[in-house]
Design an enzyme around this catalytic site. Structure first.
Site, PDB file in Angstrom:
ATOM      1  N   TYR A 143      -0.041 -23.997  -3.395  1.00 23.20           N
ATOM      2  CA  TYR A 143      -0.670 -22.864  -2.934  1.00 23.20           C
ATOM      3  C   TYR A 143      -2.001 -23.003  -3.975  1.00 23.20           C
ATOM      4  N   THR A 146      -6.336 -20.044  -6.800  1.00 25.85           N
ATOM      5  CA  THR A 146      -7.138 -19.664  -8.052  1.00 25.85           C
ATOM      6  C   THR A 146      -8.171 -20.935  -8.340  1.00 25.85           C
ATOM      7  N   SER A 152      -8.330 -13.277  -9.692  1.00 25.39           N
ATOM      8  CA  SER A 152      -8.311 -11.942  -9.186  1.00 25.39           C
ATOM      9  C   SER A 152      -9.022 -11.582  -7.969  1.00 25.39           C
ATOM     10  N   GLY A 185       0.676 -24.382  -9.022  1.00 21.47           N
ATOM     11  CA  GLY A 185       2.031 -25.018  -9.386  1.00 21.47           C
ATOM     12  C   GLY A 185       2.192 -26.092  -8.554  1.00 21.47           C
ATOM     13  N   ARG A 318      28.599  -8.096 -32.346  1.00 22.66           N
ATOM     14  CA  ARG A 318      28.128  -8.164 -33.561  1.00 22.66           C
ATOM     15  C   ARG A 318      28.618  -7.073 -34.235  1.00 22.66           C
ATOM     16  N   GLN A 338      20.914   1.685 -30.932  1.00 20.26           N
ATOM     17  CA  GLN A 338      21.104   0.448 -30.101  1.00 20.26           C
ATOM     18  C   GLN A 338      21.284   0.802 -28.811  1.00 20.26           C
ATOM     19  N   GLY A 409      18.252 -11.423 -35.935  1.00 22.22           N
ATOM     20  CA  GLY A 409      17.773 -12.973 -36.203  1.00 22.22           C
ATOM     21  C   GLY A 409      18.318 -13.886 -35.128  1.00 22.22           C
ATOM     22  N   GLU A 432       0.303 -14.151  -9.258  1.00 21.52           N
ATOM     23  CA  GLU A 432       0.578 -13.314  -7.862  1.00 21.52           C
ATOM     24  C   GLU A 432      -0.047 -12.073  -7.982  1.00 21.52           C
ATOM     25  N   ASP A 434      -2.838 -10.135 -11.363  1.00 22.74           N
ATOM     26  CA  ASP A 434      -2.676  -9.588 -12.549  1.00 22.74           C
ATOM     27  C   ASP A 434      -2.340  -8.149 -12.474  1.00 22.74           C
TER      28      ASP A 434
HETATM   29  C1  LIG Z   1       8.586 -17.816  -5.168  1.00 21.96           C
HETATM   30  C2  LIG Z   1       7.542 -18.459  -5.728  1.00 21.96           C
HETATM   31  C3  LIG Z   1       7.691 -18.350  -7.205  1.00 21.96           C
HETATM   32  C4  LIG Z   1       6.224 -17.754  -7.979  1.00 21.96           C
HETATM   33  C5  LIG Z   1       5.610 -18.557  -8.960  1.00 21.96           C
HETATM   34  C6  LIG Z   1       4.310 -18.024  -9.030  1.00 21.96           C
HETATM   35  C7  LIG Z   1       3.168 -18.595  -8.564  1.00 21.96           C
HETATM   36  C8  LIG Z   1       2.097 -17.959  -8.467  1.00 21.96           C
HETATM   37  C9  LIG Z   1       1.055 -18.018  -7.365  1.00 21.96           C
HETATM   38  C10 LIG Z   1       0.029 -17.190  -7.533  1.00 21.96           C
HETATM   39  O1  LIG Z   1      -0.591 -16.832  -8.388  1.00 21.96           O
HETATM   40  S1  LIG Z   1      -1.039 -17.518  -6.177  1.00 21.96           S
HETATM   41  C11 LIG Z   1      -2.554 -16.628  -6.465  1.00 21.96           C
HETATM   42  C12 LIG Z   1      -2.296 -15.120  -6.736  1.00 21.96           C
HETATM   43  N1  LIG Z   1      -3.715 -14.586  -6.634  1.00 21.96           N
HETATM   44  C13 LIG Z   1      -3.677 -13.234  -6.366  1.00 21.96           C
HETATM   45  O2  LIG Z   1      -2.814 -12.178  -6.492  1.00 21.96           O
HETATM   46  C14 LIG Z   1      -5.056 -12.546  -6.537  1.00 21.96           C
HETATM   47  C15 LIG Z   1      -5.151 -11.026  -6.612  1.00 21.96           C
HETATM   48  N2  LIG Z   1      -6.253 -10.578  -5.991  1.00 21.96           N
HETATM   49  C16 LIG Z   1      -6.329  -9.961  -4.676  1.00 21.96           C
HETATM   50  O3  LIG Z   1      -5.320  -9.809  -4.182  1.00 21.96           O
HETATM   51  C17 LIG Z   1      -7.437  -9.745  -4.101  1.00 21.96           C
HETATM   52  O4  LIG Z   1      -8.398 -10.024  -4.658  1.00 21.96           O
HETATM   53  C18 LIG Z   1      -7.619  -8.052  -4.288  1.00 21.96           C
HETATM   54  C19 LIG Z   1      -7.635  -7.731  -5.583  1.00 21.96           C
HETATM   55  C20 LIG Z   1      -6.633  -7.467  -3.444  1.00 21.96           C
HETATM   56  C21 LIG Z   1      -8.997  -7.482  -3.925  1.00 21.96           C
HETATM   57  O5  LIG Z   1      -9.406  -8.249  -2.670  1.00 21.96           O
HETATM   58  P1  LIG Z   1     -10.365  -7.823  -1.521  1.00 21.96           P
HETATM   59  O6  LIG Z   1     -11.826  -7.960  -2.445  1.00 21.96           O
HETATM   60  O7  LIG Z   1     -10.595  -8.722  -0.508  1.00 21.96           O
HETATM   61  O8  LIG Z   1     -10.185  -6.262  -1.105  1.00 21.96           O
HETATM   62  P2  LIG Z   1     -10.658  -5.132  -1.395  1.00 21.96           P
HETATM   63  O9  LIG Z   1     -11.836  -4.832  -1.339  1.00 21.96           O
HETATM   64  O10 LIG Z   1     -10.147  -4.552  -2.902  1.00 21.96           O
HETATM   65  O11 LIG Z   1      -9.797  -4.327  -0.432  1.00 21.96           O
HETATM   66  C22 LIG Z   1     -10.309  -4.515   0.893  1.00 21.96           C
HETATM   67  C23 LIG Z   1      -9.046  -3.661   1.641  1.00 21.96           C
HETATM   68  O12 LIG Z   1      -8.066  -4.624   2.035  1.00 21.96           O
HETATM   69  C24 LIG Z   1      -7.026  -3.911   1.584  1.00 21.96           C
HETATM   70  N3  LIG Z   1      -5.883  -5.209   1.019  1.00 21.96           N
HETATM   71  C25 LIG Z   1      -6.317  -6.026  -0.072  1.00 21.96           C
HETATM   72  N4  LIG Z   1      -5.246  -6.694  -0.329  1.00 21.96           N
HETATM   73  C26 LIG Z   1      -4.477  -6.696   0.583  1.00 21.96           C
HETATM   74  C27 LIG Z   1      -3.114  -7.321   1.024  1.00 21.96           C
HETATM   75  N5  LIG Z   1      -2.544  -8.206   0.342  1.00 21.96           N
HETATM   76  N6  LIG Z   1      -2.535  -6.918   2.081  1.00 21.96           N
HETATM   77  C28 LIG Z   1      -3.064  -5.730   2.945  1.00 21.96           C
HETATM   78  N7  LIG Z   1      -4.146  -5.087   2.656  1.00 21.96           N
HETATM   79  C29 LIG Z   1      -4.838  -5.700   1.433  1.00 21.96           C
HETATM   80  C30 LIG Z   1      -7.235  -3.095   0.464  1.00 21.96           C
HETATM   81  O13 LIG Z   1      -6.191  -2.016   0.320  1.00 21.96           O
HETATM   82  C31 LIG Z   1      -8.565  -2.430   1.006  1.00 21.96           C
HETATM   83  O14 LIG Z   1      -8.086  -1.832   2.018  1.00 21.96           O
HETATM   84  P3  LIG Z   1      -9.037  -0.520   2.449  1.00 21.96           P
HETATM   85  O15 LIG Z   1      -9.111   0.538   1.060  1.00 21.96           O
HETATM   86  O16 LIG Z   1     -10.473  -0.934   2.611  1.00 21.96           O
HETATM   87  O17 LIG Z   1      -8.180   0.519   3.312  1.00 21.96           O
HETATM   88  C1  FAD Z   2       1.959 -19.542 -14.758  1.00 20.63           C
HETATM   89  C2  FAD Z   2       1.185 -19.356 -13.579  1.00 20.63           C
HETATM   90  C3  FAD Z   2       1.431 -19.886 -12.382  1.00 20.63           C
HETATM   91  C4  FAD Z   2       0.288 -19.834 -11.566  1.00 20.63           C
HETATM   92  N1  FAD Z   2       0.400 -20.303 -10.270  1.00 20.63           N
HETATM   93  C5  FAD Z   2      -0.577 -20.283  -9.371  1.00 20.63           C
HETATM   94  C6  FAD Z   2      -0.328 -20.901  -8.029  1.00 20.63           C
HETATM   95  O1  FAD Z   2       0.486 -21.446  -7.771  1.00 20.63           O
HETATM   96  N2  FAD Z   2      -1.523 -20.643  -7.155  1.00 20.63           N
HETATM   97  C7  FAD Z   2      -2.872 -20.087  -7.446  1.00 20.63           C
HETATM   98  O2  FAD Z   2      -3.503 -19.979  -6.761  1.00 20.63           O
HETATM   99  N3  FAD Z   2      -2.791 -19.360  -8.516  1.00 20.63           N
HETATM  100  C8  FAD Z   2      -1.806 -19.578  -9.398  1.00 20.63           C
HETATM  101  N4  FAD Z   2      -1.799 -18.769 -10.865  1.00 20.63           N
HETATM  102  C9  FAD Z   2      -3.175 -17.965 -10.908  1.00 20.63           C
HETATM  103  C10 FAD Z   2      -2.890 -16.627 -11.020  1.00 20.63           C
HETATM  104  O3  FAD Z   2      -3.026 -16.162  -9.679  1.00 20.63           O
HETATM  105  C11 FAD Z   2      -3.947 -15.829 -11.650  1.00 20.63           C
HETATM  106  O4  FAD Z   2      -4.052 -16.322 -13.059  1.00 20.63           O
HETATM  107  C12 FAD Z   2      -3.995 -14.285 -11.613  1.00 20.63           C
HETATM  108  O5  FAD Z   2      -4.318 -14.108 -10.062  1.00 20.63           O
HETATM  109  C13 FAD Z   2      -4.754 -13.689 -12.445  1.00 20.63           C
HETATM  110  O6  FAD Z   2      -6.351 -13.904 -12.062  1.00 20.63           O
HETATM  111  P1  FAD Z   2      -7.166 -14.197 -13.136  1.00 20.63           P
HETATM  112  O7  FAD Z   2      -6.468 -15.549 -14.136  1.00 20.63           O
HETATM  113  O8  FAD Z   2      -8.456 -14.499 -12.716  1.00 20.63           O
HETATM  114  O9  FAD Z   2      -7.171 -12.945 -14.165  1.00 20.63           O
HETATM  115  P2  FAD Z   2      -8.497 -12.133 -14.734  1.00 20.63           P
HETATM  116  O10 FAD Z   2      -8.979 -11.678 -13.264  1.00 20.63           O
HETATM  117  O11 FAD Z   2      -9.666 -13.116 -14.950  1.00 20.63           O
HETATM  118  O12 FAD Z   2      -7.923 -11.300 -15.840  1.00 20.63           O
HETATM  119  C14 FAD Z   2      -8.578 -11.266 -16.940  1.00 20.63           C
HETATM  120  C15 FAD Z   2      -8.387  -9.615 -17.284  1.00 20.63           C
HETATM  121  O13 FAD Z   2      -9.438  -9.105 -16.687  1.00 20.63           O
HETATM  122  C16 FAD Z   2      -9.038  -7.658 -15.937  1.00 20.63           C
HETATM  123  N5  FAD Z   2      -9.632  -7.540 -14.658  1.00 20.63           N
HETATM  124  C17 FAD Z   2      -9.834  -8.299 -13.719  1.00 20.63           C
HETATM  125  N6  FAD Z   2     -10.563  -7.788 -12.679  1.00 20.63           N
HETATM  126  C18 FAD Z   2     -10.629  -6.431 -13.073  1.00 20.63           C
HETATM  127  C19 FAD Z   2     -11.006  -5.187 -12.277  1.00 20.63           C
HETATM  128  N7  FAD Z   2     -11.672  -5.319 -11.142  1.00 20.63           N
HETATM  129  N8  FAD Z   2     -10.937  -4.046 -12.941  1.00 20.63           N
HETATM  130  C20 FAD Z   2     -10.280  -4.017 -14.032  1.00 20.63           C
HETATM  131  N9  FAD Z   2      -9.883  -4.919 -14.776  1.00 20.63           N
HETATM  132  C21 FAD Z   2      -9.982  -6.184 -13.998  1.00 20.63           C
HETATM  133  C22 FAD Z   2      -7.447  -8.234 -15.865  1.00 20.63           C
HETATM  134  O14 FAD Z   2      -6.773  -6.892 -15.665  1.00 20.63           O
HETATM  135  C23 FAD Z   2      -7.263  -8.743 -16.951  1.00 20.63           C
HETATM  136  O15 FAD Z   2      -6.918  -7.770 -18.228  1.00 20.63           O
HETATM  137  C24 FAD Z   2      -1.041 -19.030 -11.478  1.00 20.63           C
HETATM  138  C25 FAD Z   2      -1.091 -18.455 -13.206  1.00 20.63           C
HETATM  139  C26 FAD Z   2      -0.057 -18.692 -14.003  1.00 20.63           C
HETATM  140  C27 FAD Z   2      -0.436 -17.959 -15.322  1.00 20.63           C
END
Ligand SMILES: CCCCCCC/C=C/C(=O)SCCNC(=O)CCNC(=O)[C@H](O)C(C)(C)COP(=O)(O)OP(=O)(O)OC[C@H]1O[C@@H](n2cnc3c(N)ncnc32)[C@H](O)[C@@H]1OP(=O)(O)O
Ligand code: FAD
Length: 638
Positions: A143, A146, A152, A185, A318, A338, A409, A432, A434
């Site tokens: 997936y 990022t 984010s 990943g 312990r 504890q 320890g 998934e 921050d």
């Molecule tokens: C089982 C698997 C093992 C797991 C292993 C780990 C693998 C890791 C994978 C990853 O990390 S994948 C990448 C993950 N990345 C993120 O999670 C990114 C986080 N950022 C976001 O989700 C979005 O950027 C945001 C922070 C939600 C902002 O999005 P955007 O700028 O487009 O929208 P806003 O202007 O904030 O909101 C607009 C509107 O949309 C609503 N909304 C936002 N997100 C969602 C959603 N997911 N579903 C439904 N609605 C959503 C939001 O509430 C706003 O609504 P209104 O206020 O306008 O009504």
């Molecule tokens: C182990 C691991 C596995 C991952 N696997 C995947 C994957 O499979 N696929 C994928 O696509 N991604 C993956 N990611 C990426 C992950 O989804 C992002 O790292 C995560 O969404 C955080 O985004 P960032 O790194 O840009 O953090 P940033 O947003 O840069 O965060 C840095 C700091 O800024 C702050 N910040 C950012 N925006 C704001 C705001 N608007 N207001 C206030 N504070 C803010 C945050 O709170 C944080 O303290 C993985 C990451 C890790 C560590």
């Protein structure tokens, strides 16, 4: 071994005296923890299958180099797949087997994100084409959302997908260094395909971020395809740990894909180059993240319960101080400090289990509604999954570290299982979404619904949560009352968001107790744990509760007295409550947490297996130590 006392003999249950104190039916609690008799049967069978198969051993991970570790992970993933195929395991059994293998690997993203993304955002036709290949693992997906410069801020992603109507293709390109995909990943060395998120450009017009299926590597020789530069991003936190996962970097150089590889359930591009937005919220593009966030909440209860199981069993083993007339020293689990650190974590593990069950129901419900184009609960589902993912992962990461400290320890030894559990778990606070960024989403949701919050909450929440409900309303009104912008108040609003999520956890725990719960003493134990969870948070955040006026300082003092009483009620049942998780010693991977409590002989035996003890005189002695010593002797002679 010479002089081994009865208390150190193998095959003896050194925790039998603790297990005999139990006041409830542990087998019935195992069913409650698993979720159903069927779920317990699958979990129990598969965990024992994995534990009994030397092909899944994991006790040597901390001694392997990154390359050896990664190759071993590939071996295990292939072995797991062969086991699944040979034994004709169901999807549920296969998922359990991957869970009990307990090793972050590319399969997590293939099954946990790549497939769900196609199911959630692909058309029927796209699902029919790609899912059979993915289910048979004839392709391996990741997936790729990022980037180096954005994680984010999804709408800030820079990768482009430009439609070429001449060839009916999209051109996927990384225009800048910061647009390099970074973190996905499975991407680094294994995935053959990605769901890549890119800015859609049609006829010179941008339409925001969309998902595209892009092949990365040849299915013949695994070499990267033309225009694809891909690799691993390097070592991560902690030895072993998440370094079994090939988180990758990926750059596209004008890579062409067929138009039908844009995931088109939410919006479409026609062969004439016309962009069509379905009448569904654009946020459905984020649907996979919502799905994974709800699974992460269930994972939190697993990770926290593992740490609590280790710390509870060891706390009963312990003994330190308190010997009377040469008698045994005091079990550290009997110290009130504890208990005040450990038992809230035990209660949290159960609380997160039940909130995970509810969230799974909420996600299934919203998914069903989406199929009927009913988007009414989507905002709440987003806020709940985001907020509860944030709350439970933060509490679990902190809880695992606290469990390490509760073991003194020996908790710092790899053989305790806690350092690796912590190192593997902590990125859950970041990936998934921050945790702070997600809480801001909850705060935004609350701001929008604060006017209905009172009716919404009082109509939906059990009486026992009035204080929690009032706290949220008070925190919101304090923030919303003043005329300052969201950004200015965001730190305070995040606190209100946490309070809201805690209210949800408490109220769902109470609702769980209103269900029929079979087994002698089981419901009573859960009521004790629910009260501990609720009163512990009330004590921890008593400033909030006192400022709302809905409790007085006397109430706060009574709550603390009640907490101490509740800890005393848990104490005789503590070992049985962690036995109810039904973890094998293999899955726990901890000498401190071993079922029979025979810790010291196992610790001592494990020490000698460390490679450093392969020789009595260490490598390097003659090169470095001996000249040093000699030099010291020369100095002494001076
Ligand atoms: C089982 C698997 C093992 C797991 C292993 C780990 C693998 C890791 C994978 C990853 O990390 S994948 C990448 C993950 N990345 C993120 O999670 C990114 C986080 N950022 C976001 O989700 C979005 O950027 C945001 C922070 C939600 C902002 O999005 P955007 O700028 O487009 O929208 P806003 O202007 O904030 O909101 C607009 C509107 O949309 C609503 N909304 C936002 N997100 C969602 C959603 N997911 N579903 C439904 N609605 C959503 C939001 O509430 C706003 O609504 P209104 O206020 O306008 O009504
Ligand atoms: C182990 C691991 C596995 C991952 N696997 C995947 C994957 O499979 N696929 C994928 O696509 N991604 C993956 N990611 C990426 C992950 O989804 C992002 O790292 C995560 O969404 C955080 O985004 P960032 O790194 O840009 O953090 P940033 O947003 O840069 O965060 C840095 C700091 O800024 C702050 N910040 C950012 N925006 C704001 C705001 N608007 N207001 C206030 N504070 C803010 C945050 O709170 C944080 O303290 C993985 C990451 C890790 C560590």
């Amino acid at each position: 071994m010479e002089g081994v006392g009865e208390e150190e003999m193998e095959g003896v249950d050194h925790l039998a005296h603790e297990r005999n104190k139990s006041e409830f039916d542990v087998d019935a609690m195992k069913i409650v923890w698993a979720g159903s008799p069927h779920a317990f049967d699958v979990s129990d069978r598969i965990s024992k299958l994995v534990a009994s198969d030397p092909g899944f051993r994991k006790d040597n991970r901390s001694t392997l180099s990154r390359k050896e570790l990664f190759k071993n992970t590939l071996r295990k993933a292939a072995y797991a797949w062969k086991t699944i195929v040979d034994l004709r395991l169901s999807e549920e059994e296969a998922a359990k087997l991957r869970f009990y293998v307990d090793e972050p690997a590319f399969t997590d993203l293939h099954w946990g994100m790549f497939i769900p993304a196609i199911k959630g955002q692909g058309t029927e036709e796209q699902q029919q084409k790609w899912l059979p290949l993915a289910y048979k693992m004839q392709i391996i997906g990741c997936y790729a959302q990022t980037e180096l410069g954005h994680g984010s801020n999804v709408q800030g992603l820079e990768t482009t997908a430009t439609f070429d109507s001449q060839t009916d293709e999209f051109i996927i390109h990384s225009p800048t260094l910061t647009s390099s995909k970074w973190w996905p990943g499975g991407l680094g060395k294994v995935a053959t395909h990605a769901i890549a998120y890119a800015r859609l450009i049609v006829g010179g017009r941008e339409h925001g971020v969309h998902g595209f299926i892009v092949q990365l590597r040849s299915l013949e020789d695994h070499s990267p395809l033309l225009g694809i530069t891909v690799g691993d991003i390097g070592m991560k936190f902690g030895n072993g740990a998440y370094n079994t996962m090939d988180n990758g970097v990926l750059q596209f150089d004008h890579v062409r894909i067929p138009r039908n590889q844009m995931l088109m359930r939410v919006s479409q591009v026609t062969c004439e180059g016309k962009y069509k937005q379905s009448d569904v919220p654009r946020q459905l593009v984020y649907g996979t993240m919502v799905y994974v966030r709800q699974t992460i909440v269930a994972d939190a209860s697993c990770a926290l319960s593992r740490a609590v199981c280790i710390a509870t069993r060891y706390s009963a083993v312990r003994r330190q101080f308190g010997s009377q007339n040469g008698g045994p020293e005091t079990q550290v689990i009997d110290y009130k400090t504890q208990q005040s650190r450990l038992f809230p974590l035990l209660a949290s593990a159960y609380a997160f289990r039940f909130i995970g069950e509810w969230l799974k129901w909420l996600y299934a419900d919203v998914t069903q509604r989406l199929q009927a184009n009913d988007f009414s609960t989507l905002p709440e589902a987003h806020a709940c999954t985001a907020g509860l993912k944030s709350l439970t992962t933060t509490a679990t990461a902190d809880g695992i570290e606290e469990c390490r400290k509760l073991c003194g320890g020996h908790g710092y030894l790899c053989s305790s299982g806690l350092p690796e559990l912590f190192a593997v778990y902590v990125p859950a606070c970041t990936y998934e979404g921050d945790n702070t960024v997600l809480l801001l989403q909850v705060a935004r949701f609350l701001m929008k619904t604060v006017s209905q919050l009172g009716s919404r909450l009082s109509s939906k929440k059990p009486v026992g949560t009035i204080a929690y409900m009032t706290r949220v309303e008070h925190l919101m009104q304090c923030r919303c009352g003043v005329q300052r912008g969201f950004a200015e108040l965001s730190a305070d609003l995040v606190e209100a968001a946490v309070a809201h999520c805690q209210l949800i956890v408490v109220s769902k725990f109470i609702e769980k107790l209103q269900q029929e719960i079979p087994g002698k003493g089981v419901k009573q134990q859960l009521e004790v744990l629910c009260n501990i969870y609720a009163l512990f948070l009330l004590h921890k955040h008593q400033g909030d509760f006192l400022s709302t006026g809905c409790i007085t300082p006397k109430h706060a003092a009574l709550a603390n007295d009640e907490l101490r009483s509740l800890y005393s009620q848990v104490r005789p049942n503590a070992i049985a409550l962690v036995d109810a998780f039904n973890y094998t010693d293999h899955y726990l991977g901890s000498i401190l947490g071993c079922y029979d409590g025979n810790v010291y002989p196992k610790l001592y035996e494990a020490a000698w297996k460390d490679p450093l003890n392969e020789s009595v005189v260490p490598d390097g002695y003659h090169l470095y130590i001996r000249p040093l010593l000699k030099q010291e002797i020369r100095t002494a002679r001076l």
